[in-house]
Scaffold this motif. Structure first.
Motif, PDB file in Angstrom:
ATOM      1  N   GLN A 189       3.797  18.095   1.477  1.00  0.00           N
ATOM      2  CA  GLN A 189       3.983  19.478   1.626  1.00  0.00           C
ATOM      3  C   GLN A 189       5.075  20.145   1.022  1.00  0.00           C
ATOM      4  OE1 GLN A 189       0.778  19.193   3.522  1.00  0.00           O
ATOM      5  NE2 GLN A 189       1.859  20.840   4.427  1.00  0.00           N
ATOM      6  N   GLU A 190       5.875  19.625   0.482  1.00  0.00           N
ATOM      7  CA  GLU A 190       7.153  20.155  -0.277  1.00  0.00           C
ATOM      8  C   GLU A 190       6.912  19.629  -1.783  1.00  0.00           C
ATOM      9  OE1 GLU A 190       9.232  22.188   0.874  1.00  0.00           O
ATOM     10  OE2 GLU A 190       8.525  22.027   2.781  1.00  0.00           O
ATOM     11  N   PRO A 191       7.494  20.405  -2.783  1.00  0.00           N
ATOM     12  CA  PRO A 191       7.613  19.896  -4.078  1.00  0.00           C
ATOM     13  C   PRO A 191       8.141  18.659  -4.192  1.00  0.00           C
ATOM     14  CG  PRO A 191       8.197  22.365  -3.745  1.00  0.00           C
ATOM     15  CD  PRO A 191       8.188  21.606  -2.300  1.00  0.00           C
ATOM     16  N   ARG A 192       7.704  18.099  -5.482  1.00  0.00           N
ATOM     17  CA  ARG A 192       8.194  16.951  -5.711  1.00  0.00           C
ATOM     18  C   ARG A 192       9.701  16.640  -6.133  1.00  0.00           C
ATOM     19  NH1 ARG A 192       5.300  12.534  -9.847  1.00  0.00           N
ATOM     20  NH2 ARG A 192       6.608  10.569  -9.286  1.00  0.00           N
ATOM     21  N   GLU A 230       0.760  -1.170  -0.125  1.00  0.00           N
ATOM     22  CA  GLU A 230       0.044  -0.012  -0.058  1.00  0.00           C
ATOM     23  C   GLU A 230       0.896   1.266  -0.072  1.00  0.00           C
ATOM     24  OE1 GLU A 230      -2.556   1.007   3.485  1.00  0.00           O
ATOM     25  OE2 GLU A 230      -4.213   0.630   2.346  1.00  0.00           O
ATOM     26  N   LEU A 231       0.461   2.421  -0.763  1.00  0.00           N
ATOM     27  CA  LEU A 231       1.370   3.412  -0.801  1.00  0.00           C
ATOM     28  C   LEU A 231       1.849   4.123   0.553  1.00  0.00           C
ATOM     29  CD1 LEU A 231       2.265   5.622  -2.808  1.00  0.00           C
ATOM     30  CD2 LEU A 231       0.265   6.837  -2.454  1.00  0.00           C
ATOM     31  N   ASP A 262       2.551   8.431  -8.430  1.00  0.00           N
ATOM     32  CA  ASP A 262       2.352   9.259  -9.433  1.00  0.00           C
ATOM     33  C   ASP A 262       0.937   9.896  -9.499  1.00  0.00           C
ATOM     34  OD1 ASP A 262       5.004   8.914 -10.431  1.00  0.00           O
ATOM     35  OD2 ASP A 262       4.360   7.472 -11.976  1.00  0.00           O
ATOM     36  N   GLN A 263      -0.003   8.844  -9.033  1.00  0.00           N
ATOM     37  CA  GLN A 263      -1.058   9.759  -8.887  1.00  0.00           C
ATOM     38  C   GLN A 263      -1.371  10.412  -7.808  1.00  0.00           C
ATOM     39  OE1 GLN A 263      -3.498   5.938  -8.930  1.00  0.00           O
ATOM     40  NE2 GLN A 263      -3.997   5.887 -10.916  1.00  0.00           N
ATOM     41  N   LEU A 264      -0.865  10.370  -6.838  1.00  0.00           N
ATOM     42  CA  LEU A 264      -0.684  11.222  -5.535  1.00  0.00           C
ATOM     43  C   LEU A 264       0.051  12.438  -5.870  1.00  0.00           C
ATOM     44  CD1 LEU A 264      -1.035  11.574  -2.399  1.00  0.00           C
ATOM     45  CD2 LEU A 264       1.150  10.397  -2.209  1.00  0.00           C
ATOM     46  N   TRP A 265       0.882  12.535  -6.651  1.00  0.00           N
ATOM     47  CA  TRP A 265       1.604  13.762  -6.964  1.00  0.00           C
ATOM     48  C   TRP A 265       0.725  14.635  -7.941  1.00  0.00           C
ATOM     49  CZ3 TRP A 265       4.711  16.008  -4.143  1.00  0.00           C
ATOM     50  CH2 TRP A 265       5.782  15.478  -3.651  1.00  0.00           C
TER      51      TRP A 265
END
Length: 319
Positions: free
Chosen positions: A31-34, A23-24, A85-88
């Motif tokens: 909170q921070e950029p990717r 699970e992810l 990837d979907q989360l970001w």
């Protein structure tokens, strides 16, 4: 040695399979950029993702779905089947449409994803219709109206803008821009045409020197939040607010140079060619097209990074 047979659905085989699928994890810091913000490439990728105009085409249902994914993840709940990837992707869609402090949905043209198409259109029109007084007044007014919407939509949640402050900044900036444009327009009548083409840039620079300090005067009074490396608030700093506002004013003027100082030189050269002399009607649609690359490529990645570290509200990337 004989071992008992185990079915494929038994705990002995199911548990490793679940561990393999996984699970992810909840330790992804959204909170921070990717991307690494210590490099220009990382800041540029972050900037272009946040300002992606395609986000303007997303429906309300898609925006709400992204908000739910982000809020659930922050609360420790992972949406079933969600990939990293979907989360970001959901995080950047959420950031493009919702205020980071208040969580409210930002009006369409006030979103960061509207910056490129709106600035390209407004800047192109200011540089095209600079000869006649009514069009100068209209487009300077339109530019400052857009600025006011963006500044209000992306205001700092810790130092909210009152209606009085917004009105004062709007009237002051619009008056300053129009007065500068009309004053310089009258002074450049007998000068080469190229000088007259640079009047909109001077008007925008003057308006920024007025608009930003007035719009953020509360931050100059109470300061902006200061955090440590772990994101814990240490207090409020007026000195940081002054430094941040000075940097924003300076960067806004510098950012306007590629879009408002270079295209006039190009257009002045092109209009002397036979091609445009025979087709003067091409000037109006050509101007916004020339403004497009400069709007995309100035200081914004640097400024966006500075704004996030300072903890202040987002600023418009417009001229």
């Amino acid at each position: 040695m004989w071992t008992p047979w185990t079915p494929p659905w038994s705990p002995l085989t199911l548990v490793p399979a679940l561990q393999k699928m996984g699970e992810l994890p909840l330790d992804i810091n959204i909170q921070e950029p990717r991307w690494d913000q210590s490099t220009f490439l990382g800041r540029a990728r972050h900037f272009f993702t946040v300002t992606d105009p395609r986000n303007l085409l997303l429906s309300g249902t898609q925006l709400e779905a992204s908000r739910n994914i982000v809020q659930n993840y922050r609360a420790g709940v992972v949406t079933p089947g969600l990939t990293e990837d979907q989360l970001w992707r959901a995080k950047y869609v959420y950031d493009s449409a919702f205020h980071p402090d208040t969580g409210e949905k930002v009006v369409l043209i006030g979103r960061m994803s509207a910056q490129v198409p709106m600035n390209m259109t407004i800047t192109g029109c200011m540089l095209t219709f600079y000869r006649k007084t009514p069009t100068v007044v209209f487009w300077q007014w339109g530019n400052q109206s857009f600025n006011a919407i963006v500044n209000y939509s992306n205001r700092s949640g810790d130092a909210p803008i009152t209606g009085g402050q917004l009105g004062t900044a709007y009237v002051s900036a619009t008056t300053g821009a129009v007065a500068t444009a009309l004053g310089l327009k009258s002074l450049t009548k007998h000068l080469p045409p190229l000088v007259g083409r640079l009047v909109p840039f001077a008007a925008v620079a003057a308006a920024n020197c007025i608009n930003i300090p007035v719009m953020r005067q509360r931050e100059l009074q109470v300061g902006i939040p200061v955090t440590d490396e772990q994101g814990q608030r240490l207090g409020h700093s007026v000195a940081a607010a002054k430094q941040g506002i000075f940097q924003v004013v300076t960067s806004r003027i510098c950012m306007a140079i590629p879009a408002m100082a270079i295209p006039p030189v190009i257009m002045d050269t092109l209009e002397k060619k036979n091609f445009l002399k025979r087709r003067p009607w091409l000037g109006a649609p050509l101007q916004p097209g020339i403004c497009h690359p400069p709007v995309l490529c100035p200081v914004p990645p640097e400024k966006l990074h500075t704004r996030e570290q300072a903890g202040a509200g987002a600023e418009s990337s417009d001229p």
